[in-house]
Design an enzyme around this catalytic site. Structure first.
Site, PDB file in Angstrom:
ATOM      1  N   CYS A  96      38.788   5.221 -22.837  1.00  0.00           N
ATOM      2  CA  CYS A  96      37.720   5.317 -21.840  1.00  0.00           C
ATOM      3  C   CYS A  96      38.098   4.568 -20.567  1.00  0.00           C
ATOM      4  O   CYS A  96      37.662   4.938 -19.473  1.00  0.00           O
ATOM      5  CB  CYS A  96      36.399   4.797 -22.409  1.00  0.00           C
ATOM      6  N   HIS A 141      33.080  -0.592 -23.422  1.00  0.00           N
ATOM      7  CA  HIS A 141      33.216   0.820 -23.058  1.00  0.00           C
ATOM      8  C   HIS A 141      33.206   0.965 -21.543  1.00  0.00           C
ATOM      9  O   HIS A 141      32.462   0.276 -20.842  1.00  0.00           O
ATOM     10  CB  HIS A 141      32.058   1.613 -23.675  1.00  0.00           C
TER      11      HIS A 141
END
Length: 952
Positions: free
Chosen positions: A269, A862
């Protein structure tokens, strides 16, 4: 020989020191060892010169190798996240590991943590121990709900994986089968190159692999070619999928260009977020979409990647802006990045900004218009005007660096260094590609500690204290005193590890040496150590005696329970010292009942002479200590009787004075009922001082003990060991009660939310004068020495696209932290003119075009992105393969990590870039109006922004 028949300590030290220097070779196996255990071993063998005095000290004997501190709870092979080499663990080659295990064994129930050496890099190869393995999920085609997880090295082959799957699901070798990659959207990819490694195949953390068995009639359940494969380049049997992109729903043409997600390949990510920000940087994307990069590819630049990064990035951008796909899988791009930057080759979480820095530099060198870089002698300002020096610096920069990346992202700042000794001023102008802005640091941190009060009946209390980040142990004691009422000068702070004192801190030691995982115990000591000459503070550890086997009389001991500190009279009798120790443990040492007392005398050990005991239970001076002795047990020996408690119940020298019972403390008098009844001692004790059992004590008719101040120091290496017989320990020592503690209300305290800071505050902090650290001095050409000079940075010129990196992550040897401060940054009209020191610079206004977000903590979490589409001027949220609409009020958050601003005079339609001028000319010739994502009144600012450009 050392313990248990091991090699002598000199041999151990020499062998391991040599093996630690072993070079890494591809395919070799290395082993992880917890650094705490290894440090204890180093003390024991005198590995470092400052530990020589402890060499052979049985009381620092490390015991079996214990790697529990590296492992997740309940998982014998799963490592904790974010472990750091040398800080959390050390690496040993196979030979070194085997030697340590043969000498010390491995803790019962633990398995060796073995890792392979893998080779990384495409052109410049280097080896690395693969500490974190790739976790794959394995299942059968007929039952994909039955998933089995296994860990593999990146060097393992597809054939190795297939053999493991066959073993798991009992598939015979003669049964024909094939492997598939299964992706999140129910797409599949064949794995039909058995010799390919996991790294070459691009398998990532958490990837699902499916094994399919051939039907009895010779057909395949999934058919000769899998209908669910969504790869426009898919074919069988050739294995080309490793080199191609996977696309969702190929052939569609109704997706809006640029609104294309990126599949997560496993902790990628960070890469997806960086790509989305760059993809939505209009001048860069137009450059690639119009194939301008092809004529500028530099295949011969030794600092570049032979054009591979630029070509791979261009292919990815074209797919994302084709309008055909809702998402693509950037495996080919990821592979290219990993080959040229091995730190990004795996599937562990990385820093988005670090990837951006590599990518911008890689694209620049791949597209550098300078084919042969000239050598340029850098000059100091030497009093020349800033304008002259700045122009010279920029011209020199362009002689070696000229690319689309320089055109779009490079600016110039002024650096001023002043020597504190001779006042020499050094001024240089340096280019930058992005600004790393410091955030106002948290000045405090929270620590959880345990306070052990002097009252032996009081359970340890857990507190959460707020202390200065840059503070010392006294600050911790002061904060704890405010919560507990215990005076700070009556506290001693310790770090307990593996049932012993790992460290005993001095009041002036830095708090930065305390790590988050440390178990910090603070002991209340009711004496003034600087003034009280009648008492001494001693560390006390608990040991359980054992025999090595039933075939030998050799004995040893192992630590257990929680050690403690206590103050005792400097001159004492052996009996009173025993009673003081028993009194200190009365909360968790159970006393015998009348029935137990009449059953027979308690035996504190099978032989009073074990480890050289004298008749009074005190170890003789110079006797062997902790782990083992060559003297046999004498089964017929009997322990000496403990004098009646009535004779010693009132100790004039007991710490605490006569008013202890009035203050609620447990005393010998109040605990008499607890202590009476024993005719035999529960434990013996032995003194250890800095590795030697040579603390002076006077042995006479009254069995006095004298602690000599010239030899005794409060130190983790000086302690009193209480040796327990296993039967007596099991019978009288309540381990659950000993480990019990209470929680103070402060543990539930959550610090108030911090107020936000403005982006301009961070810029001001960036341009604030600072003093260089002692570890990062400046070499003064006048003094001819390194000096802690003052340094000041100022902005001279700014680029068309300004990349701002908010420095949220901080690192030190002992701490890793993330700042979650809310930074308030403008969506439009960021005016940077006030920060430019160039007197000819006019107003410089910027509009936000993209943001990289990071959610979570240090080393994990994330990444996502917000970006403004260049075609429709609307904001969108990019979360891996998902793309959704966003509003401006969502963009400013604590997660914002990297900001992309574009200067208002450079947007499409302004004609700032050559490509934009070409497009503008074509539009005028055809009569087609030019679209712009800015209002027409923004053009009023064009003249104001002209002077913000580079001074070249």
């Amino acid at each position: 020989m050392a313990e248990g028949g091991a090699a002598d300590l000199d041999t151990q030290r020499s062998d391991i020191a040599t093996l630690l220097k072993t070079s890494l070779r591809k395919g070799d196996t290395w082993y992880l060892v917890d650094s705490r255990w290894f440090k204890q071993w180093k003390k024991y063998v005198g590995f470092d010169s400052w530990d020589k005095y402890q060499m052979g000290d049985q009381n620092v004997y490390p015991g079996p190798i214990d790697n529990s501190g590296l492992l997740k709870d309940g998982d014998a092979q799963s490592l904790k996240e974010h472990l750091i080499d040398e800080l959390d663990y050390i690496l040993l080659p196979t030979e070194g590991w085997n030697k340590l295990v043969s000498w010390y064994t491995l803790m019962e129930g633990q398995e060796p943590i073995a890792r392979k050496v893998v080779e990384q890099g495409m052109f410049v190869k280097h080896c690395k121990v693969e500490v974190y393995l790739t976790e794959l999920k394995l299942c059968e085609n007929g039952n994909m709900n039955n998933v089995v997880t296994r860990r593999f090295s990146k060097a393992d082959t597809i054939d190795t994986i297939e053999k493991e799957i066959r073993k798991i699901f009992n598939i015979p070798d003669e049964k024909e089968a094939r492997l598939w990659n299964k992706y999140m959207s129910n797409t599949f990819e064949p794995l039909n190159k058995p010799d390919s490694t996991i790294q070459d195949a691009g398998l990532y953390q958490g990837q699902v692999l499916v094994i399919e068995q051939k039907n009895e009639d010779g057909t395949w359940p999934r058919g000769p070619s899998a209908p669910n494969v969504k790869n426009s380049n898919y074919c069988l049997p050739s294995y080309t999928a490793y080199k191609n992109y996977d696309y969702s729903e190929p052939g569609r043409n109704n997706e809006q260009p640029g609104l294309c997600g990126l599949s997560n390949l496993g902790n990628t990510c960070f890469m997806n977020s960086a790509i989305q920000c760059l993809s939505n940087t209009p001048p860069l994307t137009e450059y690639f979409l119009n194939d301008k990069y092809q004529e500028e590819l530099n295949f011969d630049n030794p600092l570049g990647m032979r054009g591979e990064i630029a070509k791979s990035y261009a292919e990815l951008i074209k797919q994302m802006w084709s309008g055909k796909f809702s998402y693509v899988t950037p495996r080919a791009f990821k592979t290219q990045v990993g080959r040229f930057a091995p730190q990004f080759s795996g599937y562990q979480q990385q820093d988005c900004q670090e990837l951006l820095a590599f990518l911008l530099d890689g694209l620049h060198e791949d597209l550098n218009r300078i084919r042969k870089k000239p050598y340029i002698q850098l000059k100091d300002a030497d009093g020349r005007p800033d304008k002259v020096v700045a122009e010279e610096a920029w011209e020199n920069h362009l002689k070696r660096n000229d690319s689309i990346i320089v055109d779009i992202f490079h600016g110039l700042f002024k650096s001023t260094l002043v020597c504190p000794e001779c006042a020499k001023i050094s001024v240089t102008f340096d280019p930058f590609c992005y600004l790393t802005l410091p955030l106002p640091m948290k000045k405090e941190r929270s620590l959880e500690v345990y306070l052990v009060r002097m009252d032996p009946l009081a359970k340890p209390m857990q507190y959460k204290v707020i202390v200065p980040k840059i503070g010392n142990i006294l600050d911790l004691c002061t904060a704890l005193s405010a919560l507990s009422g215990v005076p700070a000068d009556k506290m001693i702070v310790t770090d307990i590890y593996n049932h012993r004192f790992h460290r005993i801190f001095a009041m002036d030691e830095n708090l930065s040496s305390i790590m988050e995982r440390d178990d910090i115990y603070v002991f209340e000591i009711n004496i003034n150590r600087t003034e009280d000459t009648e008492h001494v503070v001693i560390p006390v550890c608990l040991r359980e005696k054992f025999r090595h086997s039933s075939y030998t009389h050799h004995t040893g001991s192992s630590l257990f329970g929680q050690p403690f500190l206590m103050a005792v009279p400097r001159n004492n009798t052996e009996d009173k010292l025993y009673n003081l120790l028993l009194l200190r443990m009365c909360r968790y040492v159970k006393m015998s009942t009348e029935t137990e007392e009449t059953d027979g005398p308690l035996r504190c050990c099978e032989d009073q002479n074990i480890n050289g005991n004298g008749p009074n239970g005190i170890h003789e001076e110079g006797s062997p200590s902790e782990m083992e002795t060559d003297e046999p047990d004498d089964e017929s020996s009997q322990d000496q009787e403990l004098p009646s408690e009535n004779e010693n119940s009132q100790s004039e020298d007991s710490v605490g004075g006569d008013n202890d019972s009035e203050n609620g403390l447990c005393t010998e008098e109040t605990c008499k009922g607890r202590l009476t009844g024993h005719k035999k001692r529960l434990f013996t004790f032995q003194f250890n001082n800095l590795g030697n059992t040579d603390i002076n004590y006077i042995k006479d008719d009254t069995r006095h003990i004298r602690f000599d101040d010239r030899q005794l120091r409060l130190d983790e290496r000086s302690f009193l060991a209480l040796d327990w017989d296993p039967d007596l320990k099991k019978r009288y020592f309540d381990e659950n009660a000993a480990e019990d503690f209470e929680k103070h209300e402060s543990v539930e305290y959550k610090p108030p939310k911090r107020p936000f800071v403005k982006l301009k505050d961070c810029i001001e902090l960036f341009t604030t004068k600072e003093k260089l650290g002692a570890e990062d001095p400046w070499y003064c050409p006048n003094c001819k020495e390194h000096q802690q000079a003052t340094k000041k940075l100022d902005l001279w010129s700014l680029p068309p696209v300004l990349v701002v990196h908010l420095k949220r992550f901080s690192y030190s040897r002992y701490m890793r932290d993330k700042l979650d401060t809310l930074v308030d940054f403008p969506i439009s009209d960021l005016d940077m003119s006030e920060f430019l020191i160039n007197p000819n610079a006019g107003p410089c206004r910027y509009n936000l075009i993209a943001v990289s977000n990071h959610y979570g903590g240090m080393g994990g979490g994330h990444y996502t992105a917000f970006a403004k589409n260049k075609d429709d001027g609307k904001w969108y949220y990019f979360d891996d393969s998902s793309v959704s609409s966003a509003s401006e009020d969502q963009i400013v958050s604590k997660a914002a990590y990297v900001l992309f601003y574009q200067r208002q005079d450079t947007f499409s339609g302004t004609g700032f870039f050559p490509l934009d001028r070409e497009t503008k000319g074509a539009s005028a010739a055809t009569g087609v109006p030019l679209e712009s994502d800015e209002d027409s009144n923004d053009n009023d600012n064009d003249l104001e922004n002209e002077n913000c450009m580079h001074t070249n």
